[in-house]
Design a protein around this motif. Structure first.
Motif, short mmCIF file in Angstrom:
data_model
loop_
_atom_site.label_atom_id
_atom_site.label_comp_id
_atom_site.label_asym_id
_atom_site.label_seq_id
_atom_site.Cartn_x
_atom_site.Cartn_y
_atom_site.Cartn_z
N ARG A 117 72.42 78.76 14.56
CA ARG A 117 72.05 77.93 15.70
C ARG A 117 72.92 76.69 15.73
NH1 ARG A 117 68.46 77.51 19.49
NH2 ARG A 117 67.79 75.47 20.20
N TYR A 169 73.22 73.00 16.74
CA TYR A 169 72.31 71.89 17.08
C TYR A 169 73.00 70.77 17.84
CZ TYR A 169 68.85 74.08 14.16
OH TYR A 169 67.94 74.96 13.64
N HIS A 219 71.69 71.17 24.06
CA HIS A 219 70.24 71.18 24.29
C HIS A 219 69.83 69.88 24.97
CE1 HIS A 219 70.29 74.55 21.55
NE2 HIS A 219 70.97 73.80 20.70
N PHE A 227 68.02 67.19 27.76
CA PHE A 227 66.66 66.85 28.23
C PHE A 227 65.61 67.01 27.13
CE2 PHE A 227 68.85 68.63 32.03
CZ PHE A 227 69.05 67.43 32.65
N GLU A 228 65.90 66.50 25.96
CA GLU A 228 64.96 66.68 24.85
C GLU A 228 63.59 66.09 25.17
OE1 GLU A 228 67.97 65.04 24.26
OE2 GLU A 228 68.80 65.68 22.33
N ALA A 229 63.62 64.83 25.58
CA ALA A 229 62.35 64.13 25.79
C ALA A 229 61.55 64.82 26.89
CB ALA A 229 62.59 62.67 26.14
N ARG A 260 61.68 67.93 27.92
CA ARG A 260 61.15 69.23 27.51
C ARG A 260 59.99 69.05 26.54
NH1 ARG A 260 66.62 72.04 25.75
NH2 ARG A 260 65.41 73.90 25.31
N GLU A 261 60.13 68.08 25.65
CA GLU A 261 59.04 67.88 24.69
C GLU A 261 57.80 67.33 25.38
OE1 GLU A 261 60.32 65.95 21.08
OE2 GLU A 261 60.65 68.00 20.38
N TYR A 262 58.02 66.58 26.43
CA TYR A 262 56.86 66.07 27.18
C TYR A 262 56.07 67.24 27.75
CZ TYR A 262 54.11 63.65 30.70
OH TYR A 262 53.08 63.18 31.44
N ARG A 295 56.07 70.26 26.69
CA ARG A 295 55.43 70.97 25.57
C ARG A 295 54.16 70.25 25.12
NH1 ARG A 295 60.63 72.45 21.83
NH2 ARG A 295 61.69 73.70 23.39
N TYR A 313 53.61 71.51 14.97
CA TYR A 313 54.52 70.94 15.97
C TYR A 313 53.72 70.44 17.17
CZ TYR A 313 58.35 70.78 19.38
OH TYR A 313 59.24 70.38 20.32
N ALA A 330 52.05 67.26 16.28
CA ALA A 330 53.01 66.15 16.25
C ALA A 330 53.37 65.71 17.66
CB ALA A 330 54.25 66.56 15.47
N LEU A 331 53.52 66.67 18.53
CA LEU A 331 53.85 66.34 19.92
C LEU A 331 52.73 65.55 20.58
CD1 LEU A 331 55.52 69.55 21.33
CD2 LEU A 331 56.56 67.34 21.00
N LYS A 374 52.87 62.16 19.38
CA LYS A 374 54.02 61.42 19.90
C LYS A 374 53.76 60.93 21.32
CE LYS A 374 58.90 62.08 20.85
NZ LYS A 374 59.96 63.07 21.00
N TYR A 375 53.16 61.79 22.12
CA TYR A 375 52.99 61.44 23.53
C TYR A 375 51.58 60.98 23.86
CZ TYR A 375 57.57 63.33 24.52
OH TYR A 375 58.92 63.53 24.55
N ILE A 429 60.52 57.93 21.58
CA ILE A 429 60.22 59.03 22.50
C ILE A 429 61.47 59.88 22.71
CG2 ILE A 429 59.69 59.53 24.93
CD1 ILE A 429 57.23 58.85 23.35
N ILE A 439 61.63 66.10 18.13
CA ILE A 439 61.10 66.51 16.82
C ILE A 439 61.04 68.03 16.70
CG2 ILE A 439 59.76 64.43 16.35
CD1 ILE A 439 57.31 65.87 17.43
N PHE A 445 65.77 71.40 18.74
CA PHE A 445 66.78 70.36 18.72
C PHE A 445 67.21 69.96 17.32
CE2 PHE A 445 63.61 69.74 22.05
CZ PHE A 445 64.37 70.06 23.15
N THR A 490 57.18 67.07 11.56
CA THR A 490 55.91 67.60 12.07
C THR A 490 54.86 67.76 10.99
OG1 THR A 490 56.71 69.85 11.82
CG2 THR A 490 57.01 68.83 13.97
#
Lengths: 444, 687
Positions: free
Chosen positions: A26, A28, A33, A35-37, A39-41, A43, A372, A375-376, A379-380, B646, B650, B654, B664
């Protein structure tokens, strides 16, 4: 001209054995990859929605008692054993995993006031309204073995019992607090401060010669079992129903109060509680700490169970069912997974401590995915959309109404206080913080 | 009352006495009489408490068992004094008697014990203090646990001490080694690595110390001297050759070099084809690098042909300028690199040989020395700059300073090429220290200019940047310098429409507008002037193109509309006919009407309110707004930190697995089906 050809080393993509994992290379590089934030939002949003979808905390119930359940006790060494006593004096021993009653016996005349296992779990000690302390063998396999192995008749009435974490000692409360040794029929010490009776007693599981009691004179008393006996008393505005020590923080205890709140104290600074836990809309009858000491559960007269973080004012979870009546007793299982509640309508209920948790063995990837998601969510958590979903709960109508009512009362009191302050000499109406308002005095 | 009793007793006594005198011969038994006396006396005296008699052992001490002091004195008449009486008779006991009498005279009566309630209170207070101390010992671990990023339950037990009850259990841990193991161990033992000795190669070489003869030593020394001299010679030669500016020389040299390399390569091809291939690769790469670096600038065929055409062809000019620009960028960076390399090499030299530099200082100096040197150089630079600036000023004052047309862009040396840049002349001469200083000054001036000259937008661009021939000067230069900053808000009120309609004055001058800052603008080359001219024409064309339609007006009206749209209307609550006559012909009272208008409270002014021909859309993020965080959440103190947290992902999409797992990891970890016991004493000891 040199022409580059694609050449790959088979070592990089072939497995050594058939049971090996496939290697997935992969890249990294963040540019691949984007739009990390964002996409994670998304998720996190999905995770929090799924959490609500899977939030089905009720596991099962144990029925069999013929009267309301007054108290329950968890086995110190076995996760599947549970004892319960009811208003008609019946004591039952349950297997939680199979949800069956292992033993039952008519132990007392009148209420079973309290029960506790001894430190290795071989015996069960119960106290009742008939002024007796009975010891039962939990290991006897015959179902009909109903006689206690020891009965002590006390001179005074007894309303509560708590066992020492490791020694063969237990303490009872009632008119006086008494310390007993399992092998003796006379109390080895008795303590008393004032003339009011004491209805709840709890041994500190960490600093094991410290006791806490709740008295009818709205007091909480701390005892040092070795030397002086009672050492400090706090008188509150309303009576406390139950007291529970934090199993990971030796000096912290929480008590469930009649004034709908729970109070967490540091026993070294009793002038005011550290935190006042709110949210219940009726008297809180029972409280128990999670074995991790990070959370506690409380049962209330408002027919609901709430779960609090030990450092938060508001609860993060509420459990209720239509049939559950006033909750009389709650316990948090010793593996931090389940909550057991006893209520007036003769049932003992088993709940998940984390409403949306998947039970059973998880495989590695599953666990990683769940972690995960957790954790998400963390985070949000401050994002309004996610917070709204995470905090959303359905609550029964009567609780909703009561909440509104309490809100109105609170507003009224506040308004009145402000008015009074405005129309009196400056300084005469002091600002009293919420924490200190509940404590009347600390007595030496 | 007391008196009465006394009197009664006296009377009794009197009776008794008289009786005694009168009935002397009545024979009443004495003991009976005594008892009577006792009883009578008891009637009138204070009630006495009897001393307790112990019957069975008890823990309880009742207050009723206490006796009064007088009682004890009478009944158990053992006193210290009566005991010491016995000692009186012997002289040897004199001391003891003294001691006793001293003790009795000095001793004080003990205080009355505190009341029970008070005593208990004190006891409890002390008990509580002790308890606090006991509980305090958990403080450290509790705080440690609270602050820990991850806690796993059940808590790890501190190391258990194994004890083997039986000898066999202990011995079972050991086993006899096999023959093979023994042999390997022996071999290992013999080896030096096993013994963990440092194997020093020099040592190894020196192990057989063969003493050199005098002759040999002399030979060796001579050899070393020769090689040193050769190296020195080569070094100096290389330095000299590097300094040679002749292009032709370098070209010839390069060609020779290439020839030699080719020869070498051919030889290599015969000997070792693989190595030859490698070499070929290397050569190719070097060539490509040179091509890519655009070192050639204007010396190539293409550039030369363009130069010929450049006089008449605009495109050619532009292409050439581009080429130059590119090469400048590339060479500049390369130069820096090479300089640093040189330094590094020098350092290396000094490291190995500690060669003194021309200053007589070695490069093996501390950081402080470097700093000193740096400051010295900076001082020198500033001095030079000041001198130069003064000189320039004089020149400006005295003569018309026209760009030196003679200087050609085709000049091959990079140093001269850079001179074309407006500000680079001084920079080149004096180094980076000046550049920094100048920057600061410039930024200040930029501000001032913005404030004062925003009346005309072209001035800003003309500010010594590329317009030299046509500088717009709406205000005299002196005014710029003197103008106070208070006039700043005035500029904002200017209507953009009018400002554009004003015809700018174009003066033929090269006097820079920012003289106060000590800038110099002495030389401009053909490139910049060409570009400048172009830009000017560009401006002209825009003005010409939109000469007929009033674009600015249109934009103004658009803006007004936008503002209107964003405004929230006032609410009119006036009811026609309410409180006054209504009807078709009746005129409404204006004052009354105004009274019923509820004005929308003034919100914050629009961001583009005084910005002229700009419309700022403030609602562009309206759909996102409800999704955004309104406050900085707890552990963060600044928006920046929170945003960064933000932004950092994580997920395993990525991040590599290890980082993903770390980020995590749950804060509380429990083991399935395991009882978590409360904290116990060994946890305290561990930390």
């Amino acid at each position: 001209m040199k022409v580059k050809v694609i050449s790959r080393n088979p070592d990089h993509y072939l497995r050594e054995t058939r049971k090996d994992l496939h290697r997935l290379p992969r890249n990294y590089d963040p540019s691949l990859h984007p739009f990390e934030a964002n996409r994670e939002y998304v998720r996190a949003l999905n995770a929090v929605k799924l959490e609500r979808v899977f939030a089905k905390p009720f596991v099962g119930n144990l029925d069999g008692h013929r009267d309301g359940v007054s108290c329950i006790g968890k086995h110190p060494k076995s996760l599947s054993l549970l004892a319960s006593g009811s208003y008609d004096g019946e004591v039952r021993l349950w297997n939680l995993a199979q949800r069956i009653c292992l033993k039952q016996s008519k132990a007392h005349d009148g209420y079973v006031r309290g029960l506790t296992f001894n430190s290795d779990g071989t015996n069960l000690i119960t106290v009742g309204d008939d002024r007796t302390i009975k010891t039962w063998n939990t290991e006897a396999t015959t179902l009909k073995d109903e006689s206690p192995i020891n009965t002590v008749i006390s001179k005074t009435s007894i309303t509560g019992i708590s066992h020492h974490i490791s020694d063969p000692k237990y303490a009872t409360c009632g008119e006086v607090c008494q310390l007993w040794e399992e092998s003796r029929s006379e109390p080895i010490r008795s303590f008393r401060w004032g003339f009011d009776s004491v209805h709840n007693i709890a041994f500190n599981p960490v600093e094991s010669n410290v006791l806490g009691t709740c008295g009818n004179d709205r007091s909480i008393v701390i005892y040092d079992m070795r030397r002086t006996g009672p050492v400090r008393k706090v008188v509150m505005t309303m009576k406390c129903n139950q007291l529970c020590w934090n199993p990971m923080e030796a000096f912290v205890f929480t008590c469930a109060s009649e004034d709908f709140n729970l109070y967490t104290y540091d026993s070294r600074y009793l002038r005011s509680p550290i935190i006042v836990h709110k949210d219940h809309v009726s008297a809180v009858t029972s409280v128990d700490y999670a074995p991790t000491g990070r959370q506690f559960v409380s049962g209330s007269y408002d027919k609901s169970i709430r779960i609090y973080n030990n450092d938060k004012v508001h609860s993060h979870e509420i459990y209720h069912t239509k049939r559950m009546q006033h909750v009389t007793f709650v316990q948090w299982s010793l593996d931090n997974k389940y909550i057991i509640s006893a209520s007036d309508e003769m049932n003992i209920r088993i709940w998940k401590a984390k409403a949306s948790e998947k039970l059973g063995v998880l495989n590695r990837r599953e666990r990683a995915a769940l972690e995960y998601n957790e954790a998400l969510k963390k985070k949000y958590e401050s994002h309004p959309q996610i917070r709204r979903i995470a905090r959303h709960r359905q609550i029964p109508g009567h609780i909703h109404k009561a909440q509104n009512e309490i809100q109105v009362q609170k507003q009224k009191n506040l308004r009145k206080e402000v008015n009074r302050r405005q129309h009196s000499k400056p300084g005469t109406v002091p600002f009293v913080p919420d924490k200190q308002a509940s404590v009347i005095e600390e007595q030496e | 009352m007391n008196l009465k009793l006394k009197r009664a007793a006296e009377a009794d006594d009197a009776v008794y006495n008289s009786d005694g005198v009168e009935d002397d011969d009545d024979d009443i038994p004495e003991n009976v009489h005594n008892r009577l006396l006792g009883a009578v006396s008891k009637l009138y005296k204070k009630k006495r408490v009897d001393a307790p008699t112990r019957k069975e052992p008890t823990l309880e001490v009742s207050e009723f068992h206490l006796t009064s002091a007088r009682d004890r004195k009478k009944k158990s008449g053992v006193n210290v004094s009566s005991l010491t009486k016995v000692l009186d008779k012997k002289a040897t006991h004199k001391d003891i008697k003294k001691q006793v009498s001293g003790a009795t005279s000095k001793s004080k009566r003990l205080d009355k014990p505190v009341e029970r309630l008070e005593a208990e209170k004190v006891e409890r207070a002390v008990g509580y203090e002790n308890l606090k101390k006991d509980l305090g010992k958990w403080n450290a671990i509790v705080h440690h646990q609270r602050a820990a990023e991850q806690v796993s339950f059940p808590l790890p037990k501190s190391q258990e001490i194994h004890t083997w009850d039986d000898e066999a259990g202990f011995l079972s841990k050991f086993r006899t080694p096999t023959l093979l193991e023994l042999q390997t161990a022996e071999i290992l033992k013999a080896s030096r690595e096993y013994r963990n000795e440092v194997v020093d190669e020099e040592k190894v070489d020196k192990e057989p110390p063969i003493p050199l003869t005098l002759k040999e030593m002399m030979e060796q020394r001579a050899l070393m001297a020769r090689t040193r001299a050769q190296r020195r010679y080569k070094e100096t030669k290389a330095a000299r050759q590097n300094k040679i500016k002749s292009k032709k020389f370098h070209r010839i040299q390069r060609k020779e070099k290439i020839k030699a390399e080719m020869k070498e390569f051919e030889e290599l091809q015969k000997k070792d084809p693989e190595a030859a291939l490698k070499k070929l690769d290397q050569l190719e790469k070097a060539r490509a690098q040179e091509r890519a670096s655009l070192r050639h600038r204007t010396t190539g065929h293409w550039a030369k042909s363009l130069q010929v055409r450049a006089k008449y062809d605009k495109e050619a000019r532009i292409a050439l300028a581009e080429q130059l620009q590119k090469s400048r960028e590339l060479t500049r960076r390369l130069k820096q690199d090479s300089s640093s390399d040189e330094e590094f090499e020098e350092n290396n030299d000094s490291d190995t040989e500690a060669k003194p530099t021309d200053d007589g200082k070695t490069f093996k100096t501390s950081k402080l020395d470097f700093d000193d040197m740096f400051y010295k150089i900076e001082d020198k630079l500033t001095e030079k700059v000041e001198k130069k600036v003064e000189k320039l000023k004089k020149q400006i004052d005295s003569t018309d300073l026209l760009p030196r047309e003679g200087e050609r862009s085709t000049d091959c040396s990079p140093k001269k090429g850079r001179k074309k840049n407006r500000e680079s002349n001084v920079e080149d001469d004096l180094g980076a220290g000046f550049a920094m200083k100048k920057k600061v000054v410039r930024s200040e001036i930029d501000e001032a200019l913005d404030e004062t000259t925003s009346k005309d937008s072209t001035v800003q661009s003309a500010n010594g940047r590329w317009s030299v021939e046509q500088v717009v000067l709406p205000v005299p230069v002196d005014d710029i310098e003197v103008e106070p900053p208070q006039e700043k808000p005035k500029t904002t009120d200017i209507e953009p429409v009018r400002t554009l309609q004003v015809k700018p004055k174009f003066l033929k001058t090269v006097v820079p507008t920012d003289l106060a800052g000590g800038e110099d603008l002495d030389d401009d080359d053909d490139e910049t002037t060409a570009a400048n001219g172009e830009a000017a024409t560009h401006n002209m064309t825009i003005a010409e193109a939109f000469a007929d339609d009033d674009v600015v007006r249109e934009f103004q009206s658009e803006k007004e509309e936008e503002i209107k749209k964003s405004k929230i209307d006032d609410v009119n609550l006036a009811l026609p006919g309410w409180g006054s006559w209504g009807g078709h012909a009746v005129k409404e009272n204006k004052r009354k009407k105004e009274r019923f208008i509820v004005k929308f409270p003034t919100v914050l002014p629009r961001r583009d309110e005084n910005k002229g021909n700009v419309v700022i859309n403030e609602d562009h993020d309206a759909p996102v707004k409800p999704l955004l965080v309104s406050d900085v959440p707890f552990p963060f103190t600044s928006v920046k930190d929170f945003e960064a947290s933000i932004r950092a992902p994580i997920g395993s999409t990525f991040l590599p697995q290890k980082a993903f797992r770390k980020l995590t990891a749950p804060t509380v970890q429990t083991k399935m089906g395991t009882i978590i016991e409360p904290m116990s004493g060994d946890h305290v000891l561990k930390i």
